[in-house]
Write a protein that holds these residues in place. Structure first.
Motif, short mmCIF file in Angstrom:
data_model
loop_
_atom_site.label_atom_id
_atom_site.label_comp_id
_atom_site.label_asym_id
_atom_site.label_seq_id
_atom_site.Cartn_x
_atom_site.Cartn_y
_atom_site.Cartn_z
N VAL A 27 0.79 -1.23 0.00
CA VAL A 27 0.00 0.00 0.00
C VAL A 27 0.82 1.27 0.00
O VAL A 27 0.26 2.36 -0.16
CB VAL A 27 -0.98 0.03 1.20
CG1 VAL A 27 -1.95 -1.14 1.13
CG2 VAL A 27 -0.25 0.03 2.53
N GLN A 30 2.93 5.74 3.02
CA GLN A 30 1.99 6.79 3.43
C GLN A 30 0.63 6.22 3.86
O GLN A 30 -0.14 6.90 4.53
CB GLN A 30 1.78 7.80 2.29
CG GLN A 30 3.04 8.52 1.88
CD GLN A 30 3.68 9.28 3.03
OE1 GLN A 30 3.00 9.95 3.78
NE2 GLN A 30 4.99 9.14 3.17
N LYS A 31 0.34 5.00 3.47
CA LYS A 31 -0.96 4.38 3.80
C LYS A 31 -0.84 3.27 4.83
O LYS A 31 -1.79 2.54 5.07
CB LYS A 31 -1.60 3.82 2.52
CG LYS A 31 -1.90 4.85 1.47
CD LYS A 31 -3.03 5.74 1.90
CE LYS A 31 -3.39 6.70 0.78
NZ LYS A 31 -4.51 7.54 1.14
N ASP A 34 -3.39 3.47 7.74
CA ASP A 34 -4.74 3.16 7.27
C ASP A 34 -4.92 1.65 7.10
O ASP A 34 -5.93 1.07 7.49
CB ASP A 34 -5.04 3.85 5.94
CG ASP A 34 -5.11 5.36 6.05
OD1 ASP A 34 -5.35 5.88 7.17
OD2 ASP A 34 -4.93 6.03 5.02
#
Length: 58
Positions: A27, A30-31, A34
Motif C-alpha cells: 500500500v 503513506q498508507k 490506514d
C-alpha cells in the motif's frame, strides 16, 4: 491552531521486523496506518462476532 481531533488514540505496537516492509510493498508507506487500522477493524469484527455466537450457544 492545528488539526481537529480525529478521535484516535496513538498506540505503540511491536511488529515482526519484516512486516512494515511487507505492508509498504502493498500500500505504500503513506498508507501504512490506514492499512493497519482497517486490518484490525476487520479482525475485531470477526472476533466480536465469534464471541457473540459463543455467548448465544451458552
Amino acid at each position: 491552531m492545528g488539526r481537529p481531533s480525529l478521535n484516535v488514540k496513538r498506540v505503540s505496537v511491536n511488529l515482526p521486523a519484516d512486516m512494515p516492509d511487507r505492508i509498504d510493498a502493498l500500500v505504500g508507506a503513506q498508507k501504512r496506518s490506514d492499512f493497519i487500522r482497517e486490518a484490525l477493524e476487520g479482525a475485531l469484527r470477526v472476533a466480536e462476532t465469534a464471541v457473540k455466537a459463543r455467548d448465544r450457544r451458552e
